[in-house]
Design a protein around this motif. Structure first.
Motif, mmCIF file in Angstrom:
data_model
loop_
_atom_site.group_PDB
_atom_site.id
_atom_site.type_symbol
_atom_site.label_atom_id
_atom_site.label_comp_id
_atom_site.label_asym_id
_atom_site.label_seq_id
_atom_site.Cartn_x
_atom_site.Cartn_y
_atom_site.Cartn_z
ATOM 1 N N VAL A 138 36.214 51.438 38.188
ATOM 2 C CA VAL A 138 37.229 52.257 38.918
ATOM 3 C C VAL A 138 38.665 52.398 38.335
ATOM 4 C CG1 VAL A 138 38.261 53.355 40.926
ATOM 5 C CG2 VAL A 138 35.947 51.896 41.132
ATOM 6 N N VAL A 139 39.048 53.331 37.874
ATOM 7 C CA VAL A 139 40.428 53.600 37.142
ATOM 8 C C VAL A 139 41.500 53.964 38.160
ATOM 9 C CG1 VAL A 139 41.659 54.365 35.335
ATOM 10 C CG2 VAL A 139 39.481 53.694 34.980
ATOM 11 N N ALA A 167 40.877 44.393 46.232
ATOM 12 C CA ALA A 167 41.175 45.198 47.368
ATOM 13 C C ALA A 167 41.980 46.505 46.775
ATOM 14 C CB ALA A 167 42.180 44.548 48.339
ATOM 15 N N ALA A 168 40.961 47.372 46.205
ATOM 16 C CA ALA A 168 41.468 48.537 45.656
ATOM 17 C C ALA A 168 40.812 49.860 45.921
ATOM 18 C CB ALA A 168 41.638 48.466 43.969
ATOM 19 N N SER A 169 39.544 49.788 46.011
ATOM 20 C CA SER A 169 38.570 51.157 46.051
ATOM 21 C C SER A 169 37.824 51.173 47.278
ATOM 22 C CB SER A 169 37.713 50.834 44.800
ATOM 23 O OG SER A 169 38.334 50.703 43.624
ATOM 24 N N ASN A 170 38.772 50.864 48.389
ATOM 25 C CA ASN A 170 38.247 51.284 49.856
ATOM 26 C C ASN A 170 37.046 50.720 50.069
ATOM 27 O OD1 ASN A 170 40.189 53.555 48.764
ATOM 28 N ND2 ASN A 170 40.398 53.541 50.839
ATOM 29 N N TRP A 171 35.785 51.524 50.437
ATOM 30 C CA TRP A 171 34.505 51.027 50.659
ATOM 31 C C TRP A 171 33.735 50.661 49.574
ATOM 32 C CZ3 TRP A 171 36.209 55.870 52.056
ATOM 33 C CH2 TRP A 171 35.786 57.037 51.556
ATOM 34 N N TYR A 195 39.930 58.640 42.745
ATOM 35 C CA TYR A 195 39.781 60.068 43.214
ATOM 36 C C TYR A 195 38.228 60.634 43.738
ATOM 37 C CZ TYR A 195 39.442 65.051 42.990
ATOM 38 O OH TYR A 195 39.110 66.462 43.311
ATOM 39 N N ASP A 196 37.416 59.987 42.814
ATOM 40 C CA ASP A 196 35.976 60.083 42.962
ATOM 41 C C ASP A 196 35.502 59.482 44.117
ATOM 42 O OD1 ASP A 196 35.713 61.782 40.595
ATOM 43 O OD2 ASP A 196 35.900 60.240 39.498
ATOM 44 N N ILE A 197 36.236 58.691 44.815
ATOM 45 C CA ILE A 197 35.702 58.010 45.899
ATOM 46 C C ILE A 197 36.309 58.372 47.235
ATOM 47 C CG2 ILE A 197 35.788 55.539 47.079
ATOM 48 C CD1 ILE A 197 35.693 54.127 44.388
ATOM 49 N N THR A 198 37.730 58.565 47.095
ATOM 50 C CA THR A 198 38.263 59.191 48.387
ATOM 51 C C THR A 198 38.937 60.544 48.412
ATOM 52 O OG1 THR A 198 40.231 58.134 47.626
ATOM 53 C CG2 THR A 198 38.869 56.547 48.850
#
Length: 218
Positions: free
Chosen positions: A82-83, A130-134, A183-186
């Motif tokens: 994830v970027v 601790a960066a990409s939520n779930w 962005y693609d996650i949240t």
């Protein structure tokens, strides 16, 4: 005769039901076996990450386990890279690393890429950031510095980001299909420049692919 015929139909129906039950049981068992194989494969991949030698172009400054920025929990697997962008224009990789390491932070990323192209590792590759939520449990995260509010990266930052992502793809057995934006996650506008300029994002992934193939040819 009618009773015999009825009995035969009943037996036939019973056999069909039994056959359906057996097939369903086989399918369920097969799915469980495949799931277990996949879990073992992911566990092995995570274990291997702990043994990877970090190259000298990455400055490894692992932050302490504090239960917040670094909880010490192991990844369940590595499905995506994830970027992100730091969202704090003009800050350096070191400043962002030091923020993660401070008492006031509950966020972190595996790597931070700086404006001058420097790369700092903050979290071990086999642990959750601790960066990409779930998606913290199955992703490797990269925070990227930027000089202004547009979020556009400097040439040095961009070059280092391409190099880092390609290296991670090679080590994790991934391709560009597994490189995503926060962005693609949240749906969050992160990394801003790559969200606002999708063509630039696609070009970036093509450059990463070219770099990964170059690594694999060496």
């Amino acid at each position: 005769m009618a009773k015999k015929s009825k009995r035969k139909r009943k037996l036939r129906k019973g056999r069909i039901v039994m056959a359906v039950i057996i097939v369903a049981a086989i399918v369920i068992m097969s799915c469980l076996v495949v799931k277990r194989i996949n879990q073992n494969s992911e566990a092995k991949k995570v274990k291997n990450l702990a043994e990877i030698k970090i190259p000298d172009w990455i400055d490894s400054q692992i932050i302490d386990v504090d239960g917040a920025s670094r909880n010490g929990y192991k990844l369940k697997g590595v499905k995506d890279i994830v970027v992100h962008y730091v969202g704090n224009p003009g800050t350096t990789a070191q400043q962002n690393h030091d923020f993660y390491a401070g008492d006031q932070s509950n966020v972190s990323s595996h790597f931070v890429v700086g404006i001058e192209g420097e790369i700092i590792q903050c979290i071990p590759l086999n642990e959750m950031s601790a960066a990409s939520n779930w998606r913290n449990n199955d992703t490797i995260s990269i925070e990227t510095c930027h000089p202004d509010s547009t979020g556009k990266f400097t040439k040095k930052t961009y070059k280092s980001l391409v190099r880092l992502v390609a290296w991670l793809e090679d080590k994790c057995g991934l391709t560009e299909k597994h490189v995503i934006r926060h962005y693609d996650i949240t749906g969050k506008e992160c990394p801003r420049y790559f969200v606002k300029n999708n063509d630039a994002w696609e070009t970036f992934k093509k450059k990463v692919k070219k770099q990964r193939l170059k690594i694999q040819e060496e």
